[in-house]
Design an enzyme around this catalytic site. Structure first.
Site, PDB file in Angstrom:
ATOM      1  N   GLY A 102       5.080   1.361  -3.849  1.00 24.34           N
ATOM      2  CA  GLY A 102       4.783   0.967  -5.221  1.00 24.34           C
ATOM      3  C   GLY A 102       6.031   1.099  -6.069  1.00 24.34           C
ATOM      4  O   GLY A 102       6.865   0.192  -6.136  1.00 24.34           O
TER       5      GLY A 102
ATOM      6  N   THR B  72       5.651   1.946 -13.792  1.00 23.26           N
ATOM      7  CA  THR B  72       4.923   2.899 -14.626  1.00 23.26           C
ATOM      8  C   THR B  72       5.823   3.429 -15.733  1.00 23.26           C
ATOM      9  O   THR B  72       7.054   3.339 -15.649  1.00 23.26           O
ATOM     10  CB  THR B  72       4.428   4.088 -13.786  1.00 23.26           C
ATOM     11  OG1 THR B  72       5.572   4.833 -13.330  1.00 23.26           O
ATOM     12  CG2 THR B  72       3.615   3.634 -12.583  1.00 23.26           C
TER      13      THR B  72
ATOM     14  N   PRO C  93       0.798  -1.226   0.000  1.00 24.42           N
ATOM     15  CA  PRO C  93       0.000   0.000   0.000  1.00 24.42           C
ATOM     16  C   PRO C  93       0.833   1.280   0.000  1.00 24.42           C
ATOM     17  O   PRO C  93       0.439   2.275  -0.614  1.00 24.42           O
ATOM     18  CB  PRO C  93      -0.832  -0.129   1.286  1.00 24.42           C
ATOM     19  CG  PRO C  93      -0.985  -1.606   1.482  1.00 24.42           C
ATOM     20  CD  PRO C  93       0.322  -2.189   1.012  1.00 24.42           C
TER      21      PRO C  93
ATOM     22  N   GLU D 152       4.487  -3.424 -13.999  1.00 22.82           N
ATOM     23  CA  GLU D 152       5.932  -3.681 -14.159  1.00 22.82           C
ATOM     24  C   GLU D 152       6.727  -2.373 -14.182  1.00 22.82           C
ATOM     25  O   GLU D 152       7.745  -2.253 -14.880  1.00 22.82           O
ATOM     26  CB  GLU D 152       6.239  -4.491 -15.430  1.00 22.82           C
ATOM     27  CG  GLU D 152       5.312  -5.647 -15.714  1.00 22.82           C
ATOM     28  CD  GLU D 152       5.302  -6.723 -14.646  1.00 22.82           C
ATOM     29  OE1 GLU D 152       5.799  -6.467 -13.541  1.00 22.82           O
ATOM     30  OE2 GLU D 152       4.761  -7.804 -14.899  1.00 22.82           O
TER      31      GLU D 152
ATOM     32  N   TRP E   4      -1.934  -5.296  -5.134  1.00 16.00           N
ATOM     33  CA  TRP E   4      -1.964  -5.502  -6.582  1.00 16.00           C
ATOM     34  C   TRP E   4      -1.432  -6.880  -6.971  1.00 16.00           C
ATOM     35  O   TRP E   4      -0.690  -7.025  -7.942  1.00 16.00           O
ATOM     36  CB  TRP E   4      -1.177  -4.410  -7.307  1.00 16.00           C
ATOM     37  CG  TRP E   4      -1.509  -3.027  -6.869  1.00 16.00           C
ATOM     38  CD1 TRP E   4      -0.677  -2.135  -6.254  1.00 16.00           C
ATOM     39  CD2 TRP E   4      -2.772  -2.360  -6.999  1.00 16.00           C
ATOM     40  NE1 TRP E   4      -1.339  -0.952  -5.995  1.00 16.00           N
ATOM     41  CE2 TRP E   4      -2.636  -1.062  -6.439  1.00 16.00           C
ATOM     42  CE3 TRP E   4      -4.007  -2.729  -7.531  1.00 16.00           C
ATOM     43  CZ2 TRP E   4      -3.672  -0.149  -6.401  1.00 16.00           C
ATOM     44  CZ3 TRP E   4      -5.045  -1.818  -7.489  1.00 16.00           C
ATOM     45  CH2 TRP E   4      -4.879  -0.545  -6.935  1.00 16.00           C
TER      46      TRP E   4
END
Length: 379
Positions: free
Chosen positions: A133, A366, A130, A364, A158
């Site tokens: 990322g 951004t 969370p 994979e 995710w």
């Protein structure tokens, strides 16, 4: 999909014929129903596994297909042409096998890989959190060393295949802060303490299950540590390099589907007494779309051939992922435009492809992260 290809062997050509037959027979007739119902096609993925398509780039001695990456990516492109969610499953499963195949001990490879690559099992890749990322080195999930193994606590976000995966690569903090404190552990599905949260409500790729997984004092034996402590970030980044090529191939397949569909429509749709493909406003748009797909395919396969030759390819993988996924977003949007109002309704698949293409610019790493990677490589 009619694409001229230069393949390294006759075996590779036969393999792509097999992939074409399977995807046309098993995927194409089912995709619309499964997407509409938000249903994961586990048996379809298992069928691909039994045909050896979940393990193409891994060594034959452990049950893999022993195929070069340039062949694997072209097979993945063919799968994505018919069903992006299934291609994503293949790509994620290959990510989940990467750590054991590349950094595992001989004993771990011999014990774990035959089942991982055998086609029955499905893997998951648990890196994001969370609050971690793009900044993966800041993850906070902990794996505390105990006498008989590790105790994992934290939450992963995710996660593709959440609730369906048979094994999970869980990147956890075994040491201090930063990248050097991370390790990778293989955790079987259904291990006590694993809690799959509510499935995410996504813009597209509805048949692919994505959710958070909580790890509440999950016990894992010591022999499920891949490599050694502190190698987790290295494993994660190596897997992502491979995964970026996979995402680029998925983008090419999705965009090729959009081009082919838009061309067929433009040949059939008539306005002002003419097929609309004969109007330059449409014909030139289709020409640009086809050219962009071809360019993305060439860039992706060039990066794959570097990998196959044992040469550095991280920057080229980032370039391929960036270019191919931005291309797919534009090409699918343009395909909707070619169809006009018809493109905006679910009677035609181009609106779904446009929604799906957006995902590829995010996963994979951004595309902003890809630009960062590339720019730093130029400095």
């Amino acid at each position: 999909m009619k694409v001229q290809r230069i393949l390294p062997t006759e075996e590779a050509a036969d393999l792509l014929d097999l992939v074409r037959d399977l995807t046309e027979g098993e995927l194409a007739p089912r995709v619309a129903e499964f997407e509409a119902n938000h249903e994961f096609p586990r048996e379809v993925v298992r069928t691909l596994g039994k045909a050896g398509l979940l393990s193409l780039p891994y060594p034959e001695e452990y049950g893999g297909g022993g195929q070069p990456y340039e062949v694997y990516l072209q097979a993945l492109e063919q799968i994505a042409y018919h069903w992006l969610a299934v291609a994503e499953s293949v790509n994620v499963h290959n990510l989940a096998c990467f750590g054991t195949a590349t950094y595992g001990t001989r004993a771990q490879r011999e014990e774990l890989l035959p089942d991982m690559l055998g086609g029955e099992l499905l893997g998951a890749y648990c890196l994001s959190e969370p609050e971690a990322g793009s900044d993966a080195a800041s993850l906070t999930t902990k794996a505390v060393k105990e006498e008989d193994g590790y105790r994992i606590s934290g939450t992963k976000s995710w996660v593709t295949h959440a609730g369906y995966a048979d094994f999970h690569n869980v990147f956890s903090r075994t040491g201090g802060p930063g990248a050097r404190g991370l390790s990778c552990l293989v955790v079987p599905g259904g291990t006590p303490g694993m809690v799959v949260h509510e499935r995410e409500k996504k813009l597209g790729v509805w048949s692919s299950p994505t959710a958070q997984i909580g790890f509440e004092n999950v016990q894992v034996p010591s022999d499920r540590l891949i490599g050694r402590e502190g190698k987790g970030f290295l494993i994660a980044m190596g897997a992502l390099d491979c995964g970026r090529l996979g995402i680029a191939a998925c983008a090419v397949g999705l965009a090729q589907a959009a081009v082919d569909y838009a061309v067929r429509y433009a040949k059939e749709r008539r306005q002002f007494g003419e097929k609309i493909i004969n109007f330059q406003g449409i014909g030139f748009l289709l020409a640009d779309m086809a050219t962009q797909v071809a360019a993305a395919r060439a860039l992706t396969l060039a990066a794959a051939r570097l990998k196959d030759a044992g040469l550095p390819y991280s920057l080229e993988a980032a370039k391929a992922k960036l270019f191919a996924t931005d291309m797919a977003m534009k090409v699918t949007t343009d395909a909707v435009q070619v169809l006009g109002g018809a493109g905006y309704v679910a009677d035609h698949p181009v609106e779904r492809w446009m929604r799906e293409a957006k995902l590829l610019q995010i996963v994979e790493g951004t595309n902003q992260i890809q630009r960062l990677v590339i720019s730093q490589g130029l400095a």
